[in-house]
Structure formats: structure tokens, C-alpha cells
Scaffold this motif. Structure first.
Motif, short mmCIF file in Angstrom:
data_model
loop_
_atom_site.label_atom_id
_atom_site.label_comp_id
_atom_site.label_asym_id
_atom_site.label_seq_id
_atom_site.Cartn_x
_atom_site.Cartn_y
_atom_site.Cartn_z
N TYR A 61 0.75 -1.13 0.21
CA TYR A 61 -0.06 -0.11 -0.05
C TYR A 61 0.91 1.24 0.05
CZ TYR A 61 -3.80 3.05 1.03
OH TYR A 61 -5.04 4.06 1.31
N GLY A 62 0.76 2.03 -1.00
CA GLY A 62 1.59 3.43 -1.12
C GLY A 62 2.67 3.44 -1.47
N ILE A 63 3.49 2.02 -1.72
CA ILE A 63 5.00 2.01 -1.94
C ILE A 63 5.12 1.18 -3.21
CG2 ILE A 63 6.87 0.89 -1.13
CD1 ILE A 63 6.23 1.61 1.75
N MET A 64 4.43 0.15 -3.72
CA MET A 64 4.65 -0.48 -4.77
C MET A 64 3.32 -0.87 -5.42
SD MET A 64 6.81 -3.94 -5.49
CE MET A 64 7.97 -3.82 -6.99
N ARG A 65 3.43 -0.73 -6.83
CA ARG A 65 2.29 -1.18 -7.81
C ARG A 65 2.30 -2.36 -8.01
NH1 ARG A 65 -0.84 3.67 -9.01
NH2 ARG A 65 0.18 5.25 -8.21
N THR A 66 1.16 -3.11 -8.09
CA THR A 66 0.97 -4.45 -8.61
C THR A 66 1.69 -4.67 -10.04
OG1 THR A 66 -1.11 -4.58 -7.18
CG2 THR A 66 -0.59 -6.35 -8.60
N ARG A 67 1.41 -3.82 -10.85
CA ARG A 67 1.88 -3.92 -12.32
C ARG A 67 3.46 -3.77 -12.02
NH1 ARG A 67 2.36 1.66 -13.47
NH2 ARG A 67 0.41 2.65 -13.26
N ASP A 68 4.22 -3.00 -11.19
CA ASP A 68 5.60 -3.28 -11.31
C ASP A 68 6.44 -4.39 -10.44
OD1 ASP A 68 5.35 -0.61 -12.16
OD2 ASP A 68 5.23 0.35 -10.26
N ALA A 69 5.26 -5.26 -9.96
CA ALA A 69 5.91 -6.39 -9.31
C ALA A 69 5.68 -7.49 -10.14
CB ALA A 69 4.91 -6.52 -7.85
N VAL A 70 4.90 -7.64 -11.33
CA VAL A 70 4.79 -8.76 -11.95
C VAL A 70 6.10 -9.31 -12.33
CG1 VAL A 70 3.96 -8.09 -14.02
CG2 VAL A 70 3.11 -9.99 -13.13
N THR A 71 6.19 -10.58 -12.86
CA THR A 71 7.07 -11.24 -13.27
C THR A 71 7.36 -10.93 -14.83
OG1 THR A 71 8.29 -13.52 -13.97
CG2 THR A 71 5.84 -13.32 -13.91
N PRO A 72 8.57 -10.79 -15.37
CA PRO A 72 8.66 -10.39 -16.83
C PRO A 72 8.47 -12.09 -17.68
CG PRO A 72 10.77 -10.92 -15.97
CD PRO A 72 9.89 -10.87 -14.81
N MET A 73 8.20 -12.94 -16.93
CA MET A 73 8.01 -14.08 -17.63
C MET A 73 6.59 -14.37 -18.43
SD MET A 73 8.63 -17.65 -17.89
CE MET A 73 7.73 -19.25 -18.76
N PRO A 74 6.66 -14.45 -19.82
CA PRO A 74 5.34 -14.35 -20.50
C PRO A 74 4.71 -15.64 -20.40
CG PRO A 74 7.35 -14.74 -22.12
CD PRO A 74 7.79 -14.66 -20.72
N GLY A 75 3.45 -15.41 -20.73
CA GLY A 75 2.47 -16.88 -20.85
C GLY A 75 1.90 -17.26 -19.65
N ILE A 76 1.95 -16.53 -18.35
CA ILE A 76 1.48 -16.87 -17.19
C ILE A 76 -0.05 -17.51 -17.21
CG2 ILE A 76 1.00 -16.22 -14.79
CD1 ILE A 76 3.69 -16.08 -15.55
N ALA A 77 -0.67 -17.11 -18.49
CA ALA A 77 -2.03 -17.73 -18.48
C ALA A 77 -1.98 -19.35 -18.49
CB ALA A 77 -2.82 -17.46 -19.78
N VAL A 78 -1.01 -19.88 -18.96
CA VAL A 78 -0.78 -21.35 -19.07
C VAL A 78 -0.54 -22.05 -17.50
CG1 VAL A 78 0.55 -23.48 -19.73
CG2 VAL A 78 0.33 -21.08 -21.21
N PRO A 79 0.10 -21.59 -16.74
CA PRO A 79 -0.03 -22.14 -15.35
C PRO A 79 -1.12 -21.61 -14.65
CG PRO A 79 1.74 -20.31 -15.45
CD PRO A 79 1.46 -20.57 -16.80
N LEU A 80 -1.93 -20.54 -14.86
CA LEU A 80 -3.12 -20.25 -14.37
C LEU A 80 -3.98 -21.46 -14.69
CD1 LEU A 80 -5.33 -18.48 -13.09
CD2 LEU A 80 -5.48 -17.52 -15.43
#
Ligand code: HDD
Ligand code: HEM
Ligand code: HEM
Lengths: 441, 341
Positions: free
Chosen positions: A385-404
Motif C-alpha cells: 500500500y502506497g509503496i509499490m504497484r502491482t503492475r511493477d511487481a509482476v514477473t517478466p516471464m510471458p504466458g502466465i495464462a498457462v500455469p493459471l
């Protein structure tokens, strides 16, 4: 689907699945310990059978909880490596301590399940107590870590790095106490209701069965204690959110504009386009009073922050309403049960009351899922909260829909199997002679 | 000793304990799959009996390893989970299915077909998990995961570090070691002579497979993990260390051959300990070869000191409990088998 959305959904699916087993891991050992204690005291074989049945259920739930928790530990890095890179050391203390709680739980559950004829009865019971305590403690630690994401403390940011880290100050952050209290009660309440529903359902079909009567007595007792406490603790949580995360509070109440004498809205549908919450029952001044203790106090609305800093209001608000409605319904059922019990001096087993208990039985788990949705979605767009945005935290690995998709399918399958096994091992009425004799007594 | 080094040591020790405990549990799955012959069903029963009370406790070492990694060496954790996303996810699926299937088999209907189905899932998942762990270890050693030290941004891709012969050779080596440990432990888990013979034969076979795969990995390391190959063939401590490991391995083989099972188990434990430590030493001080080291990945000392205290306090409750668990369920089996003629 963007990678960020896939990652968020992956995390949400994994957590929503895990939390059910985690709640069972916290609360089921308590049920077993109570029932085993009654067996030791009364030597009534019905209690022994009950302990063993609950134990079988716990063993199944615990194993699935352990493996789904392992998935989560890795997912913190698999999905959010840029968050863990700096936040890991700050929130490491509760996670490390939790590791030991897991150890104790896993060790003593082995002893408890397989040790019936290897240790003395009292020692066996004490092993159960260790499981119950360490299960509760693991929940406490991990919720402290989550609370830190809501009210980060115990460090300073300098150039993208956390410095001056004080691990215990981070662990005991401002939201920790409220969240821990609320989640711990939630686990006992939800599992008590789930178990009550199962035994009430069995009693409707087999009214005299002493096994299900004793079980129902234990879990209804726990539910009647927890339901009112949870209402109080929810109020404490809401106040703390009002102070530390005013945007989240505005979202969960559907409060678009900053105003004096803000009303409490029951129900209602937020409209993100016109920025109003329609069709709600409004109690004037109530929200200001609940949060600030003054009916005319100013309550901050969503308009205090730019659009980019607002969470999805509709989901947050509806989830919050769902949680509160479930909590209220459970409170009514539990208090009614306590009243009937006191009036008739006997466990309330009339068909209509049992039916009510069956209907209410999923509500605790529903409220847990809804409550976590409030906490997590209401914190967006921030991961911290107030420090880091979720979009800045996400992995650079593409294709996360597959493990999802894979994880979701795997968990769906496991959920199906677990339900079938529980039906066989726990729900079925034992045809024990003792249960019949006990009924006549 | 700086806190960084101490925690590196704790991490290595946890890996050794994970290998010795959970490694053998995975090996149990292998032998469940390969259970055959007249004593096939009895083999499965002995394996289930041996795993039942302890596999969940053994599994927690992995969680401790993950947590210590992200708390104490967060850059290493973030890099490994990013670069090795695919093998780690496969490993997780293995972990989920292994634990779930083992439990489901215990509590599902007493129907041979149903049990057989869960056995199959349990066994296959028990194979996937150590192979993928080994692949990850191999990839970490390979030197192909690259990170720009100035920005901590990963510059290598998501596939080449692990999709190569060397990591998979290490994966198979890990599987062979797990199978060897499991079969060796199992000789002491039963009083049934025929079963014991069967496990002895399996242990001997797995030991030989492990020896061959160790050599294959070493040869592949020339190209697949040059830094490690160089370390193993040139550092001063390396030769005596390797000779010791080899002698211990031969000793374990000889003890099995002579049916001296208690000795064989002790030597098998020593062998696996040496292998895991050898892996750790060969990449020291790198955590992810070559860019990430203990020094540049470590969290601030204030955190590390606090964690060391927490570990010390945790150990006080952990080890006595663990000791009690093993004494309750393992000491009996060993004693029975020793007194048997
Ligand atoms: C049995 C479950 C249950 C019940 C009956 C309730 N809650 Fe709840 N609630 C939870 C289970 C839960 C939870 C799943 O455990 C959460 C998620 C995070 C947390 O700490 O607890 C939660 C979160 C949560 C939050 C957000 C905390 C945060 O984001 O930091 C608030 C404001 C409330 N609750 C308030 C209430 C109120 C006013 C209730 C009145 C009836 C209520 N809850 C009933
Ligand atoms: C200690 C416990 C928890 C931790 C450390 C944690 C951490 C996280 C993290 C890192 C994310 C992704 C980033 C983000 O969206 O902010 C997330 C998202 C989410 N989590 Fe949690 N979480 C915890 C508990 C839970 C539980 C128990 C549930 C559900 C039952 C839950 C539901 C969700 C949901 C729904 C999201 C997606 C929110 C969104 O993307 O809008 N969380 N959580
Ligand atoms: C990001 C969030 C989370 C992570 C990384 C996580 C991690 C884990 C792990 C690794 C285990 C397995 C322990 C074992 O092997 O015995 C576990 C189990 C458990 N977790 Fe979680 N967890 C998370 C969220 C939660 C939440 C929100 C709660 C709620 C209170 C919780 C409570 C528990 C409990 C009580 C157990 C032990 C019982 C069981 O296995 O069913 N966890 N968790």
C-alpha cells in the motif's frame, strides 16, 4: 488476457483454494481435541469414533493444505519476483517463524494419526493440543505478513531498496492485530458452521443418531461463541481500515464523495461511470459514527485520490456486503440455537432448525473468501500500500495464462476428490451399536 | 563467521536434511511404481507404512529452504524463480499430486483398482519432483542464468538455462540417489526376509545407476557447467573430497552386498550428505553461478541476525520433536530387524 491479469488471477485462485484448507488446519484440530478430551473423561465410545472421523477428515484436508501452501510459497517468486526482491527481507520474520509452526504441525499430526497405540492416551491428546496451537500460530504469522502489505512498516525506502529494516516492527505492523484476530475467529467460525451443517444434515435423515448429536453439540457451542466475537472484531477491522487505508474503506462502503455525516449503506450497486452507489438502504450518519465515533465527522471518499489510484469499487463493495450479510446470518442462526438450547435445556434438533443450520453451513467459508477479496482487491492498484504497484511487481516471464489454467484445473480436480472422500469418511452415519445405545440413554 | 556465511551454511544443512528425508520419500514412489514379483503388493505396503507418519514433516524442509532463500538472499530467490519458472512449476505440480495422491490412496475405497490408480499418480509424481529439482540445481550450476550485477536485471532467457543435457543429467542423478536412499532405508523397515532381499537388490541397482549418472553429469559439465567442472577438477579441496565420496559410495555398496544393513544405511546417509555438500562447495561463494553470490544477494545484517536468532529458538523446539517422531516410528523397525537372526 494481459500477463498481469493472469498473474493476479493465478494468485487469487491459489489463495482462494488454500485458505479453505488453512481454515480447516486451524480449526479442525480444536474439534478433535475437544472430542478426544470428552472421550478420555467419559470413556463413551461415541466420542472416540467422532475423534477418529474428524481426524480422518483433518488428515485429508491437512495434506492438501500443505501442498497448496507450498505452491503459494513458490508463487511469491514465480509471479511477483520484483516484489519479493526487496520485500522478502522485510516480511521474512513471520514467514520464518511460520516455518517452525509448520514443522510442529506436520510432526505432531504424524504422531497423532499413526500413534494411537504407540503413546499413552494423555500424551496422544497432548500431541493433538500441539497441532491445534501450531495450526493457529501458523495462521497468525502468515496473516501478519499480509497485514504488512496493507500497512507497511519497519523499514525505509531509499533508491528502490528497503533500508533500516526492523523485522519485528514490520511483523507487528499497525494492521496485524486486527487482521489476525479477525482471521483466527473466522477460521473457527467457518469450520464450526461447515461441520454443523454436515452433522445437522445427517441428523435430519437419522434423527436418533448419538454420534451426530454429540458432534453437533460441540460445533454449535463453538459457533455460538465465535459468531458474536466476529462481529465485534469486524468492527475493529473496519475502523483500522478507515484510519490506515481510507481509500479501501471508501471502496468497500461505496463512498464516492468526501462528506460529513456519511451514511452506512446496506447493499447497493456502485456505478463506476456516474460515481454513485444506487439502490442501497442508507442509515444517515452511521458510517461517520462507526469509523470516527461522531455522526457528523468528515469521511474521506474515493474522490480524495486520482482514478489511477482507486481499486475496483464494485467488486470490493459487493464482496464486503456479502461478508457482512453472511456474518449477520450466522450470528442469527447461532444465537437462535443458543436461545433454544437454553429454553429447552436440550440440543435443538427440530427439523426446521437443523434445516436452517444446513442452509447456513457454507456461509463461513463464503465470508472468508469474500473478506479476502475485500482485503486484496481493495488494496489495488498497490501490492504494498502506497509503496509499490502491482503492475511493477509482476514477473517478466510471458504466458502466465498457462500455469493459471493448469493450476485451476488441478485444484478443481482435487476439490472434487476431497469432497467425495470427506463424504465417505466423515459424513456417513456410523452404524455403531454404541451410537444407537447412546441415543436411547 | 559472518551472518551471511552462517545462513548459507544453514541453507546447505537444510538441503542435506531435505535430501535425506524427502529424497527418500520420493524414492519410495519410484519403488512403488516398480514394485513387481511375488512380493509386489507387500513392497507397496511396506513403502506406504514407512512414509505415512513422516513425509509431511520431511516436506517442510523445502518450505524452510524457500523461505530462507527469499528472506536472506532475495536476489537469488527472485532470479531463480524467474529463470526457472517452467521446471519449478512442473515440480510444484509433482509436489501437489504426490502428496494428494498418497493421502487419497490411504483414505479412498478399499478397492484394488482405485488404490492402483492413486498409486500410479503418486509414483509418477514422485519421479517428476526430484528430476525437476535436479534440473533446477543443474541450471543454477550451469552458469547460463545471467544477471546484470549493476541493475539486478536478468539478461538470459527463460528456457536455455535449463533445457540442456547437463541439467537433465543432474535431474536423473538426483532421482537415482533418491531411489538408492529409499531402497537402503527400506531394507530396515521390514522383518520379512523376502522383502528385504528385494529392497537390497533394488538398492544395489540404484547405487550403480547413481554412479554412472554421476560420471555422465561430470562429463557433461565440461560444456554444460564449465565453472563447476573447473572447480571440481582444480580446487585444492576437491580431489580428496571426491575420493572420500567415492569411497563412501563403494563402502555402501559393499555393506549392502554383505547384508550389513545398518552400516549400509549409515554410509548411504554419509554419501548423500557428501554429494549435496560437494554441490554447495563447488559453486561457493556463488548462489546462482556466476553472477549472484552470497555477498551480493544477502539481505542487510540486521535482518540476518534477527533470522539467526529466530532459527536458534525454532531449533530448540524443532529438533526434539523431530527426534521423537523418528524414535516412535523408525527405531522400532531397526531394532526388530537387528535382533532377527
Ligand atoms: C467467517 C468469516 C467472516 C465474517 C463473518 C466477517 N468477516 Fe470480515 N473478513 C474475514 C472474514 C469474516 C477474513 C476473510 O478473515 C478477512 C480478510 C482479511 C482479514 O484479515 O480477514 C476479513 C476482512 C475484513 C475487513 C478488511 C480488513 C483489511 O483489509 O485490513 C473488514 C473491514 C471486515 N472484514 C469487516 C467485517 C465486518 C464489519 C463484519 C461483520 C459482520 C465481518 N467482517 C464479518
Ligand atoms: C497471508 C496471506 C496473503 C498474502 C501474503 C497475499 C498476497 C497476495 C499477493 C502478493 C497478491 C498479488 C498482488 C496483488 O494483487 O496485490 C495477491 C492477490 C490476491 N489475493 Fe492475496 N494474499 C494473502 C491472502 C489471501 C487470501 C487468503 C485470499 C483469498 C481467499 C486472497 C485473495 C487474493 C485475491 C482475490 C487477489 C487478487 C486481487 C486482485 O488482483 O485484484 N489473498 N495476494
Ligand atoms: C501467501 C500466502 C501464503 C503462503 C505462502 C502460505 C504457505 C503455506 C505453506 C507452505 C503451508 C504448508 C505447511 C506444511 O507443509 O505443513 C501452509 C499451510 C497452512 N497455511 Fe498457508 N500460506 C499462505 C496463506 C495462508 C493464510 C492466509 C492462512 C490463514 C490464516 C494460512 C494458514 C495456513 C495453515 C493453518 C496451514 C497449515 C494447515 C494445513 O496445511 O491445512 N496460510 N501455508
Amino acid at each position: 488476457m494481459t500477463n498481469l491479469l493472469a498473474a493476479r488471477l493465478d494468485m487469487a485462485v491459489s489463495l482462494a483454494f488454500h485458505i479453505v484448507f488453512a481454515a480447516a488446519g486451524i480449526a479442525m484440530p480444536l474439534l478433535m481435541v475437544v472430542s478426544e478430551w470428552l472421550w478420555l473423561r467419559t470413556r463413551d465410545p461415541v466420542y472416540l469414533e467422532l475423534t477418529k472421523r474428524w481426524l480422518r477428515g483433518t488428515a485429508i484436508l491437512f495434506a492438501v493444505g500443505a501442498v497448496s501452501g507450498t505452491v503459494l510459497s513458490f508463487e511469491l517468486g514465480l509471479l511477483w519476483p520484483r516484489f519479493m526482491r526487496w520485500a522478502g527481507p522485510v516480511i521474512g520474520m513471520p514467514f520464518s517463524l511460520e516455518g517452525f509452526a509448520f514443522f510442529l504441525e506436520a510432526i505432531f499430526i504424524g504422531i497423532y494419526i499413526y500413534g494411537w497405540d504407540r503413546v499413552r492416551p494423555l500424551t496422544h491428546w497432548l500431541a493433538g493440543v500441539v497441532i491445534a496451537v501450531s495450526g493457529c500460530v501458523s495462521g497468525i504469522f502468515v496473516v501478519c505478513a499480509n497485514a504488512w502489505m496493507n500497512t507497511p512498516a519497519g523499514f525505509r525506502m531509499a533508491g528502490g531498496e528497503a533500508v533500516d529494516i526492523r523485522p519485528f516492527a514490520a511483523m507487528l505492523n499497525p494492521a496485524a492485530f486486527q487482521q489476525v484476530l479477525h482471521m483466527t475467529i473466522a477460521a473457527y467460525l467457518a469450520i464450526a458452521f461447515a461441520a454443523a451443517g454436515i452433522h445437522a444434515w445427517a441428523l435430519r435423515r437419522d434423527p436418533g443418531n448419538a454420534f451426530h448429536r454429540r458432534a453437533l453439540a460441540i460445533v454449535l457451542g463453538i459457533a455460538a461463541v465465535c459468531a458474536p466475537l466476529q462481529l465485534v472484531s469486524g468492527d475493529v477491522s473496519a475502523r483500522q481500515v478507515g484510519h490506515a487505508q481510507p481509500v479501501k474503506l471508501a471502496a468497500l462502503e461505496g463512498q464516492w464523495r468526501t462528506e460529513r455525516g456519511a451514511p452506512l449503506r446496506i447493499g447497493g450497486i456502485p456505478d463506476e461511470r456516474t460515481e454513485t452507489t444506487r439502490h442501497a438502504i442508507e442509515i444517515p450518519g452511521m458510517l461517520s459514527w462507526l469509523v470516527h465515533g461522531d455522526r457528523n465527522a468528515e469521511l474521506k471518499g474515493l474522490d480524495q485520490v486520482p482514478h489511477a489510484d482507486r481499486p475496483p469499487v464494485t467488486i470490493t463493495h459487493l464482496a464486503f456486503q456479502l461478508m457482512v450479510a453472511s456474518g449477520t446470518a450466522m450470528l442469527v442462526v447461532a444465537l437462535l440455537g443458543a436461545f433454544l438450547w437454553w429454553r429447552r435445556r436440550a440440543l435443538p434438533v427440530s427439523r426446521w432448525y437443523l434445516g436452517l443450520v444446513v442452509l447456513a453451513s457454507p456461509l463461513g467459508l463464503v465470508a472468508i473468501e469474500a473478506g479476502w477479496t475485500v482485503t486484496e482487491v481493495g488494496r489495488q492498484p498497490w501490492i504494498v500500500y502506497g509503496i509499490m504497484r502491482t503492475r511493477d511487481a509482476v514477473t517478466p516471464m510471458p504466458g502466465i495464462a498457462v500455469p493459471l489454467v493448469v493450476i485451476a484445473a488441478l485444484y478443481l480436480l482435487l476439490a472434487g476428490v476431497v469432497l467425495t472422500l470427506l463424504r465417505r469418511q466423515v459424513f456417513a452415519s456410523p452404524g455403531m451399536a454404541a451410537a444407537r445405545r447412546g441415543a436411547r440413554r | 563467521m559472518t551472518p551471511q556465511l552462517l545462513l548459507g551454511g544453514v541453507l546447505l544443512a537444510a538441503m542435506v536434511l531435505y535430501a535425506l528425508g524427502a529424497g527418500a520419500d520420493f524414492g519410495g514412489g519410484v519403488w512403488d511404481l516398480l514394485a513387481a514379483g511375488r512380493s509386489g503388493e507387500r513392497q507397496r505396503a511396506a513403502i506406504a507404512h514407512a512414509l505415512g507418519p513422516i513425509w509431511e514433516a520431511n516436506h517442510v524442509w523445502l518450505i524452510l529452504i524457500v523461505v530462507l532463500l527469499f528472506v536472506c538472499f532475495p536476489l537469488a530467490f527472485a532470479t531463480i524463480t524467474t529463470a526457472l519458472h517452467v521446471p519449478l512449476t512442473l515440480m510444484l505440480i509433482g509436489i501437489v499430486l504426490r502428496g494428494a495422491a498418497f493421502t487419497f490412496r490411504t483414505y479412498d475405497r478399499d478397492d484394488v483398482r482405485v488404490k492402483r490408480r492413486w498409486s500410479r499418480v503418486f509414483a509418477i509424481a514422485s519421479i517428476i519432483t526430484p528430476v525437476m529439482l535436479g534440473v533446477c540445481a543443474g541450471a543454477v550450476l550451469s552458469g547460463r542464468i545471467r544477471v546484470d550485477p549493476a541493475t539486478s536485471v536478468m539478461t538470459s532467457d527463460f528456457v536455455t538455462p535449463w533445457l540442456a543435457p547437463f541439467p537433465f543429467a543432474v535431474g536423473l542423478f538426483a532421482l537415482a540417489l533418491c531411489s538408492f536412499l529409499a531402497a537402503t532405508y527400506l531394507t530396515l523397515e521390514t522383518t520379512d526376509r523376502e522383502l528385504r532381499r528385494a529392497f537390497r537388490a533394488r538398492a544395489l541397482g540404484a547405487a550403480i545407476a547413481a554412479g554412472v549418472l554421476a560420471w555422465v553429469s561430470f562429463l557433461l559439465a565440461r560444456h554444460g557447467a564449465p565453472a563447476m567442472h573447473h572447480g571440481l577438477s582444480s580446487r585444492a579441496w576437491s580431489l580428496p573430497f571426491q575420493v572420500t565420496t567415492g569411497l563412501v559410495a563403494l563402502g555402501a555398496l559393499a555393506a549392502l552386498w554383505q547384508e550389513r544393513y545398518v552400516l549400509a544405511r549409515a554410509l548411504a546417509i554419509a554419501q548423500v550428505t557428501l554429494v549435496v555438500c560437494g554441490w554447495g562447495f563447488s559453486q561457493f561463494p556463488a548462489l546462482v553461478v556466476p553472477d549472484i553470490t552470497i555477498a551480493n544477494a544477502a539481505a542487510p545484517d540486521s535482518v540476518l541476525r534477527a533470522i539467526l536468532w529466530a532459527l536458534a529458538c525454532g531449533a530448540v523446539v524443532l529438533f526434539p520433536s523431530l527426534w521423537w517422531l523418528y524414535r516412535l516410528f523408525k527405531a522400532g523397525a531397526a531394532r526388530e530387524s537387528r535382533t532377527e537372526p
